[in-house]
Design an enzyme around this catalytic site. Structure first.
Site, PDB file in Angstrom:
ATOM      1  CG  HIS A  27      15.759  68.464  75.964  1.00  0.00           C
ATOM      2  ND1 HIS A  27      17.116  68.693  75.820  1.00  0.00           N
ATOM      3  CD2 HIS A  27      15.605  68.058  77.253  1.00  0.00           C
ATOM      4  CE1 HIS A  27      17.729  68.452  76.963  1.00  0.00           C
ATOM      5  NE2 HIS A  27      16.845  68.041  77.861  1.00  0.00           N
ATOM      6  CG  ASP A  86      17.621  72.169  73.776  1.00  0.00           C
ATOM      7  OD1 ASP A  86      16.827  71.211  73.908  1.00  0.00           O
ATOM      8  OD2 ASP A  86      17.574  73.175  74.513  1.00  0.00           O
ATOM      9  CG  ASP A 132      20.189  67.212  80.247  1.00  0.00           C
ATOM     10  OD1 ASP A 132      19.071  67.027  79.741  1.00  0.00           O
ATOM     11  OD2 ASP A 132      20.516  68.292  80.772  1.00  0.00           O
ATOM     12  CD  GLU A 184      14.819  70.886  79.359  1.00  0.00           C
ATOM     13  OE1 GLU A 184      14.405  70.811  80.533  1.00  0.00           O
ATOM     14  OE2 GLU A 184      16.029  70.974  79.083  1.00  0.00           O
ATOM     15  CD  GLU A 185      19.378  71.470  78.785  1.00  0.00           C
ATOM     16  OE1 GLU A 185      19.161  72.177  79.784  1.00  0.00           O
ATOM     17  OE2 GLU A 185      19.642  70.268  78.863  1.00  0.00           O
ATOM     18  CD  GLU A 211      15.318  66.338  80.706  1.00  0.00           C
ATOM     19  OE1 GLU A 211      16.538  66.119  80.782  1.00  0.00           O
ATOM     20  OE2 GLU A 211      14.852  67.414  80.318  1.00  0.00           O
ATOM     21  CG  HIS A 263      23.064  71.140  82.935  1.00  0.00           C
ATOM     22  ND1 HIS A 263      22.258  72.229  83.167  1.00  0.00           N
ATOM     23  CD2 HIS A 263      22.330  70.321  82.129  1.00  0.00           C
ATOM     24  CE1 HIS A 263      21.093  72.072  82.543  1.00  0.00           C
ATOM     25  NE2 HIS A 263      21.122  70.909  81.913  1.00  0.00           N
TER      26      HIS A 263
END
Ligand SMILES: CSCC[C@H](NC(C)=O)C(=O)O
Ligand SMILES: [Zn+2]
Ligand SMILES: [Zn+2]
Length: 408
Positions: A76, A78, A109, A143-144, A172, A379
């Site tokens: 992903h 994003d 990430d 995805e997030e 991931e 995150h």
């Protein structure tokens, strides 16, 4: 620090990190342009698929036997937002310190894996070597925010995805703080439950029975008692049989709402018993738990007080990828890692990734980010990845991906 002799792969990684694909307004046109330019430069066949509403960049290296099941490298593009004031540097500057630690949102990430997959594709094309199976790369949005709407959840049901004829997906994983590497073969189902209680109103000075808050509290307490059991089984398990977070059900009260506001300045009618109260829970259920039974448990908890509930996130099934000798992809992956001296620890991913949509179609998926000796900072503030670890990751993928694509 900007070293003029920086490795070219690191420079490309840092360029990608600077692209503002952070929510809530990810610039997917910019990331698409970047990926398309790279595909052209590296001679990797590509297309931009827009039918789900947001661009998905697809790349393809056709195999010698294109009818065989293919390998998909999914990432992903994003990233989650970054609170600038809590970072020691601008989270979109991709600043590198004297140790080679690169700081940016998405270093772990998962912009690292995006660019590692791209570099692997570039090297394969450049070498002229022909793989037996077709290799696909997909760079997906959203995805997030759960992959919902315009991301992977929708893409997996398209004709395009079906045509890709995927046999295995790599996606991931997480960084590992030790010398080992973690590979994920399943993840916990993310269920977000919103419960509403309705009850008697009245003056706050009286003993009113059957109020919404009182009913909701009793349900919350039962659910928190279950949370405690799970918490204890995790901690007890850590000594006895090595249970990890992904092996137990976590349940957290994340939303609470009640009270009658009197204005927009956070003032309430303290002497009015409200007729409605609401609670929201983030529940994560391991793939070994029967989801129908767990749904019945939620029904029971709420029905006992006459409460209603709805899901803000729900997945009715949660497949795992079997890691046994019948899974030839796993045997192949393991064998490559052994040759590379990459020591694998297998786990259930505690949160949710796009792999859940793939596994639920019955397609095996491994969650693997080749990052070891690094704290888990997805995150988090000051997310970083060391350039040497990043470069080593490319070599690791080079030792894994061609073997998967050449599998009999
Ligand atoms: C309901 S989907 C939400 C997706 C998000 N993924 C990660 C990796 O944080 C999560 O697990 O909360
Ligand atoms: Zn991610
Ligand atoms: Zn994430």
């Amino acid at each position: 620090m900007n070293n003029i002799q920086e490795n070219e792969n690191v420079t490309v990684f840092r360029e990608f990190l600077k692209i503002r694909t952070d929510h809530p307004t990810p610039d997917y046109e910019c990331s698409t342009k970047f990926l398309v330019e790279k595909a052209k430069e590296y001679n990797i066949p590509y297309e931009v698929y827009r039918e789900t509403g947001t661009p998905i960049v697809l790349m393809k290296i056709e195999g010698l036997e294109p009818n065989l099941k293919t390998v998909l490298l999914n990432s992903h593009v994003d990233v989650v937002p970054a609170v600038h004031d809590s970072w020691k540097v601008d989270p979109f500057s991709a600043w590198k310190d004297e140790n080679g630690d690169i700081y940016a949102r998405g270093t772990q990430d998962m912009k690292c894996v995006c660019m590692q997959f791209l570099e692997v594709a570039r090297r394969i094309v450049k070498s002229g070597q022909k793989l037996k199976r077709t290799l696909h790369l997909s760079f997906v949005p959203d995805e997030e925010i759960g992959g919902i709407g315009k991301g992977m959840e929708k893409f997996v049901y398209t004709e395009k995805f079906r045509e890709m004829n995927i046999g295995l997906c790599l996606d991931e994983g997480l960084a590992s703080p030790t010398n080992d590497f973690t590979v994920f073969y399943g993840e916990r189902a993310p269920w977000w439950v919103h419960i509403t209680a309705v009850g008697n109103a009245g003056h706050g000075s009286r003993f009113i029975e059957g109020t919404a808050i009182e009913k909701l509290m009793r349900t919350i307490n039962k659910m928190l008692a279950f949370r405690q059991e799970q918490f204890e089984s995790l901690h007890h398990g850590q000594h006895e049989c090595g249970k990890k977070l992904g092996d137990v059900t976590s349940l957290n009260l994340t939303v609470l709402k009640a009270g009658i506001p009197v204005d927009n300045s956070n003032n309430f009618s303290y002497n009015v018993i409200p007729t409605q109260a609401e609670a929201g829970f983030d529940i994560r259920i391991p793939p070994t738990v029967n989801l129908d039974e767990f749904l019945n448990q939620i029904k029971e908890w709420t029905a006992e007080e006459g409460l209603s509930f709805k899901f803000a996130s729900y997945i009715p099934k949660n497949e795992m990828t079997k890691l046994d000798s019948d899974n030839k992809w796993w045997e192949n992956f393991k064998e490559s890692c052994k040759k590379l001296d990459v020591n694998l620890v297998t786990e259930i991913f505690p949160a949710a990734t796009d792999s859940r949509f793939i596994r639920n179609l019955g397609i095996p998926a491994f969650g693997f980010s080749p990052i070891n000796n690094t704290p888990i900072l997805l995150h988090d503030h000051n997310e970083f990845l060391n350039e040497k670890v990043y470069l080593k990751g490319i070599e690791i993928f080079m030792g894994i991906i061609p073997n998967l694509a050449n599998m009999e």
